[in-house]
Design an enzyme around this catalytic site. Sequence first.
Site, PDB file in Angstrom:
ATOM      1  N   ASP A  22      -6.309  32.434  14.306  1.00 50.74           N
ATOM      2  CA  ASP A  22      -7.368  31.466  14.624  1.00 50.74           C
ATOM      3  C   ASP A  22      -7.638  31.519  16.124  1.00 50.74           C
ATOM      4  O   ASP A  22      -6.697  31.573  16.921  1.00 50.74           O
ATOM      5  CB  ASP A  22      -6.894  30.054  14.203  1.00 50.74           C
ATOM      6  CG  ASP A  22      -8.026  29.040  14.115  1.00 50.74           C
ATOM      7  OD1 ASP A  22      -8.716  28.834  15.128  1.00 50.74           O
ATOM      8  OD2 ASP A  22      -8.215  28.442  13.043  1.00 50.74           O
TER       9      ASP A  22
ATOM     10  N   ILE B 256      -9.486  22.908   6.319  1.00 51.20           N
ATOM     11  CA  ILE B 256      -9.070  23.342   4.977  1.00 51.20           C
ATOM     12  C   ILE B 256      -7.978  24.410   5.069  1.00 51.20           C
ATOM     13  O   ILE B 256      -7.003  24.403   4.310  1.00 51.20           O
ATOM     14  CB  ILE B 256     -10.291  23.850   4.174  1.00 51.20           C
ATOM     15  CG1 ILE B 256     -11.384  22.768   4.136  1.00 51.20           C
ATOM     16  CG2 ILE B 256      -9.878  24.224   2.759  1.00 51.20           C
ATOM     17  CD1 ILE B 256     -12.720  23.249   3.588  1.00 51.20           C
TER      18      ILE B 256
ATOM     19  N   PHE C 152     -10.813  31.635   5.952  1.00 49.28           N
ATOM     20  CA  PHE C 152     -11.504  30.364   6.191  1.00 49.28           C
ATOM     21  C   PHE C 152     -12.338  30.387   7.465  1.00 49.28           C
ATOM     22  O   PHE C 152     -13.224  29.562   7.626  1.00 49.28           O
ATOM     23  CB  PHE C 152     -10.478  29.220   6.326  1.00 49.28           C
ATOM     24  CG  PHE C 152      -9.658  28.983   5.100  1.00 49.28           C
ATOM     25  CD1 PHE C 152     -10.092  28.105   4.122  1.00 49.28           C
ATOM     26  CD2 PHE C 152      -8.455  29.642   4.901  1.00 49.28           C
ATOM     27  CE1 PHE C 152      -9.343  27.878   2.974  1.00 49.28           C
ATOM     28  CE2 PHE C 152      -7.689  29.421   3.760  1.00 49.28           C
ATOM     29  CZ  PHE C 152      -8.142  28.538   2.795  1.00 49.28           C
TER      30      PHE C 152
ATOM     31  N   LEU D  62      -8.943  29.086  17.753  1.00 45.84           N
ATOM     32  CA  LEU D  62      -8.893  27.684  18.192  1.00 45.84           C
ATOM     33  C   LEU D  62     -10.232  27.195  18.754  1.00 45.84           C
ATOM     34  O   LEU D  62     -10.267  26.230  19.517  1.00 45.84           O
ATOM     35  CB  LEU D  62      -7.753  27.450  19.207  1.00 45.84           C
ATOM     36  CG  LEU D  62      -6.335  27.748  18.688  1.00 45.84           C
ATOM     37  CD1 LEU D  62      -5.291  27.409  19.768  1.00 45.84           C
ATOM     38  CD2 LEU D  62      -6.025  26.970  17.410  1.00 45.84           C
TER      39      LEU D  62
ATOM     40  N   ARG E   9     -23.002  13.115  -4.100  1.00 40.45           N
ATOM     41  CA  ARG E   9     -22.309  14.349  -3.720  1.00 40.45           C
ATOM     42  C   ARG E   9     -20.971  14.450  -4.434  1.00 40.45           C
ATOM     43  O   ARG E   9     -20.416  13.462  -4.900  1.00 40.45           O
ATOM     44  CB  ARG E   9     -22.057  14.368  -2.199  1.00 40.45           C
ATOM     45  CG  ARG E   9     -23.323  14.500  -1.362  1.00 40.45           C
ATOM     46  CD  ARG E   9     -23.912  15.901  -1.477  1.00 40.45           C
ATOM     47  NE  ARG E   9     -25.141  16.048  -0.720  1.00 40.45           N
ATOM     48  CZ  ARG E   9     -26.359  15.768  -1.179  1.00 40.45           C
ATOM     49  NH1 ARG E   9     -26.521  15.287  -2.398  1.00 40.45           N
ATOM     50  NH2 ARG E   9     -27.423  15.954  -0.438  1.00 40.45           N
TER      51      ARG E   9
ATOM     52  N   PHE F  49     -28.569   8.652   5.551  1.00 44.59           N
ATOM     53  CA  PHE F  49     -29.812   9.427   5.568  1.00 44.59           C
ATOM     54  C   PHE F  49     -30.549   9.300   4.233  1.00 44.59           C
ATOM     55  O   PHE F  49     -30.312  10.052   3.308  1.00 44.59           O
ATOM     56  CB  PHE F  49     -29.505  10.904   5.867  1.00 44.59           C
ATOM     57  CG  PHE F  49     -28.864  11.098   7.216  1.00 44.59           C
ATOM     58  CD1 PHE F  49     -29.623  11.004   8.373  1.00 44.59           C
ATOM     59  CD2 PHE F  49     -27.500  11.349   7.328  1.00 44.59           C
ATOM     60  CE1 PHE F  49     -29.045  11.166   9.622  1.00 44.59           C
ATOM     61  CE2 PHE F  49     -26.914  11.519   8.570  1.00 44.59           C
ATOM     62  CZ  PHE F  49     -27.683  11.424   9.718  1.00 44.59           C
TER      63      PHE F  49
ATOM     64  N   GLY G 253     -10.269  24.774  15.755  1.00 44.03           N
ATOM     65  CA  GLY G 253      -8.994  24.404  15.136  1.00 44.03           C
ATOM     66  C   GLY G 253      -8.029  23.815  16.149  1.00 44.03           C
ATOM     67  O   GLY G 253      -8.355  23.645  17.333  1.00 44.03           O
TER      68      GLY G 253
ATOM     69  N   TYR H 182     -26.661  29.248   7.265  1.00 46.86           N
ATOM     70  CA  TYR H 182     -25.251  29.122   6.871  1.00 46.86           C
ATOM     71  C   TYR H 182     -25.048  29.661   5.447  1.00 46.86           C
ATOM     72  O   TYR H 182     -24.210  30.532   5.202  1.00 46.86           O
ATOM     73  CB  TYR H 182     -24.835  27.652   6.976  1.00 46.86           C
ATOM     74  CG  TYR H 182     -23.472  27.341   6.405  1.00 46.86           C
ATOM     75  CD1 TYR H 182     -22.321  27.916   6.928  1.00 46.86           C
ATOM     76  CD2 TYR H 182     -23.336  26.456   5.329  1.00 46.86           C
ATOM     77  CE1 TYR H 182     -21.064  27.623   6.395  1.00 46.86           C
ATOM     78  CE2 TYR H 182     -22.091  26.147   4.798  1.00 46.86           C
ATOM     79  CZ  TYR H 182     -20.963  26.735   5.329  1.00 46.86           C
ATOM     80  OH  TYR H 182     -19.733  26.443   4.800  1.00 46.86           O
TER      81      TYR H 182
HETATM   82  N1  LIG Z   1     -15.508  21.462   5.056  1.00 42.19           N
HETATM   83  C1  LIG Z   1     -16.276  21.619   3.968  1.00 42.19           C
HETATM   84  O1  LIG Z   1     -16.658  20.640   3.309  1.00 42.19           O
HETATM   85  C2  LIG Z   1     -16.663  23.012   3.507  1.00 42.19           C
HETATM   86  C3  LIG Z   1     -17.506  23.139   2.387  1.00 42.19           C
HETATM   87  C4  LIG Z   1     -17.835  24.414   1.951  1.00 42.19           C
HETATM   88  C5  LIG Z   1     -17.321  25.539   2.577  1.00 42.19           C
HETATM   89  N2  LIG Z   1     -16.507  25.387   3.678  1.00 42.19           N
HETATM   90  C6  LIG Z   1     -15.974  26.608   4.316  1.00 42.19           C
HETATM   91  O2  LIG Z   1     -14.568  26.459   4.417  1.00 42.19           O
HETATM   92  C7  LIG Z   1     -14.083  27.118   5.582  1.00 42.19           C
HETATM   93  C8  LIG Z   1     -13.229  26.158   6.385  1.00 42.19           C
HETATM   94  O3  LIG Z   1     -13.977  24.995   6.703  1.00 42.19           O
HETATM   95  P1  LIG Z   1     -13.329  23.833   7.602  1.00 42.19           P
HETATM   96  O4  LIG Z   1     -14.055  22.581   7.294  1.00 42.19           O
HETATM   97  O5  LIG Z   1     -11.865  23.897   7.466  1.00 42.19           O
HETATM   98  O6  LIG Z   1     -13.774  24.320   9.059  1.00 42.19           O
HETATM   99  P2  LIG Z   1     -12.992  24.218  10.445  1.00 42.19           P
HETATM  100  O7  LIG Z   1     -14.013  24.356  11.520  1.00 42.19           O
HETATM  101  O8  LIG Z   1     -12.093  23.024  10.455  1.00 42.19           O
HETATM  102  O9  LIG Z   1     -12.073  25.525  10.421  1.00 42.19           O
HETATM  103  C9  LIG Z   1     -12.549  26.813  10.765  1.00 42.19           C
HETATM  104  C10 LIG Z   1     -11.494  27.466  11.624  1.00 42.19           C
HETATM  105  O10 LIG Z   1     -11.909  28.802  11.920  1.00 42.19           O
HETATM  106  C11 LIG Z   1     -11.625  29.071  13.286  1.00 42.19           C
HETATM  107  N3  LIG Z   1     -12.552  30.131  13.724  1.00 42.19           N
HETATM  108  C12 LIG Z   1     -13.914  30.048  13.753  1.00 42.19           C
HETATM  109  N4  LIG Z   1     -14.425  31.222  14.190  1.00 42.19           N
HETATM  110  C13 LIG Z   1     -13.370  32.057  14.415  1.00 42.19           C
HETATM  111  C14 LIG Z   1     -13.256  33.401  14.856  1.00 42.19           C
HETATM  112  N5  LIG Z   1     -14.331  34.118  15.187  1.00 42.19           N
HETATM  113  N6  LIG Z   1     -12.024  33.948  14.979  1.00 42.19           N
HETATM  114  C15 LIG Z   1     -10.913  33.217  14.664  1.00 42.19           C
HETATM  115  N7  LIG Z   1     -10.964  31.942  14.232  1.00 42.19           N
HETATM  116  C16 LIG Z   1     -12.181  31.360  14.108  1.00 42.19           C
HETATM  117  C17 LIG Z   1     -11.809  27.733  14.009  1.00 42.19           C
HETATM  118  O11 LIG Z   1     -11.091  27.645  15.220  1.00 42.19           O
HETATM  119  C18 LIG Z   1     -11.284  26.760  12.958  1.00 42.19           C
HETATM  120  O12 LIG Z   1      -9.891  26.512  13.124  1.00 42.19           O
HETATM  121  C19 LIG Z   1     -15.311  27.636   6.327  1.00 42.19           C
HETATM  122  O13 LIG Z   1     -15.460  29.010   6.006  1.00 42.19           O
HETATM  123  C20 LIG Z   1     -16.450  26.813   5.739  1.00 42.19           C
HETATM  124  O14 LIG Z   1     -17.654  27.529   5.791  1.00 42.19           O
HETATM  125  C21 LIG Z   1     -16.176  24.147   4.151  1.00 42.19           C
END
Ligand SMILES: NC(=O)c1ccc[n+]([C@@H]2O[C@H](COP(=O)([O-])OP(=O)(O)OC[C@H]3O[C@@H](n4cnc5c(N)ncnc54)[C@H](O)[C@@H]3O)[C@@H](O)[C@H]2O)c1
Length: 336
Positions: free
Chosen positions: A36, A17, A77, A38, A224, A211, A41, A145
């Site tokens: 990030d 996102i 994020f 990585l 959903r 599921f 990511g 979470y």
């Molecule tokens: N994907 C969904 O459907 C969804 C739904 C609700 C909320 N969210 C929230 O949205 C956000 C992004 O979700 P996403 O699906 O893009 O996840 P993602 O795992 O693709 O992205 C998270 C990024 O954060 C980086 N990261 C994690 N821990 C880190 C740290 N300690 N320091 C630096 N970088 C770090 C990772 O490398 C990754 O690039 C998250 O906070 C998640 O909780 C996502």
Amino acid sequence: MDAEHGAILVTGGAGYIGSHAAKALVQEGRRVVVYDNLSAGHRGAVRWCDLVVADLHDTATLRATIRDYRVGAVMHFAALASVGDSVRDPSPYYRENLEGTLGLLRVMVGEGVRPIIFSSTAAVFGEPTETPITEAHDTRPINPYGETKLAIERALGHFERAYGLQSVALRYFNAAGADPQGEIGEDHRPEAHLIPLAFEAARGGAPLRVFGEDYPTPDGTCLRDYIHVSDLAGAHVLALRHLEAGGASRRYNLGNGHPFSVKDVIAAVERVTGLRVPWMPAARREGDPSVLFASSARIQRDLGWRPSISSPDEIVQTAWRWHAAHPHGFGDRTEG
Ligand SMILES: NC(=O)c1ccc[n+]([C@@H]2O[C@H](COP(=O)([O-])OP(=O)(O)OC[C@H]3O[C@@H](n4cnc5c(N)ncnc54)[C@H](O)[C@@H]3O)[C@@H](O)[C@H]2O)c1
């Protein structure tokens, strides 16, 4: 370029996102720096701005990045985001999502950066007592979470009263789809989201597990709310403008408001790809409510946000465009 406001620090901007939000910000003419580690990511997802590869817990680098880029606002994020993992092994969730974020908030306060857009989640609500879920719904998370995200929402309020931080927390429902221009997409390892898993099954991977087929829904599978990732990115831009214009802190639910069943999504994947999606029934997962969808009326009213890509076929079409062109994702990470 926006010279009036500083650069935007996008933590987790190499992820799914965050990378779409970074693109949307650059298209708005904003200066952006992605921060990030990585861990999940991809370098290849950061195409329009600088990437600082560092951890949230490295507060010296975080502070230096904020100073070097003259950061004026943060979109946060970076997090661990698997409900199931958070139940099996909660400790990293408390470390990354809670401690990591508190460290970021402290650095922001120390550096005088006030606006933050925070990635919250539908998981703050727990088992819904009514749908669509509005912002007035009780927040009772049922997994670590959701607990960590709710704790940060509360901390944002405390940090505002004490230190003047301004925040918009966006509680996303199920993010889905990919950049409509096909430049970036979803590449989680392991993948846990329905649409990319359905693609993998359609391309000869493991059959998709469904599921529960005995929920009290029209076709027996869970309903959903799939919100397109570019619509999510657009909401972040609007939330940022709101805070920069002096608007008050807010919490908003973000979904497209139309629930789709697992079988609706499978049918959309089959229509769009022209491939059959092999699937097998599996037991219900603990804590999976039958119906989960958002009322986004408040953000629509306050900020004028509207979902623009909302049918399952349109959402799947964008995801498929990227997936078909990048069957190995960003190709910079091995399975595991
Ligand atoms: N994907 C969904 O459907 C969804 C739904 C609700 C909320 N969210 C929230 O949205 C956000 C992004 O979700 P996403 O699906 O893009 O996840 P993602 O795992 O693709 O992205 C998270 C990024 O954060 C980086 N990261 C994690 N821990 C880190 C740290 N300690 N320091 C630096 N970088 C770090 C990772 O490398 C990754 O690039 C998250 O906070 C998640 O909780 C996502």
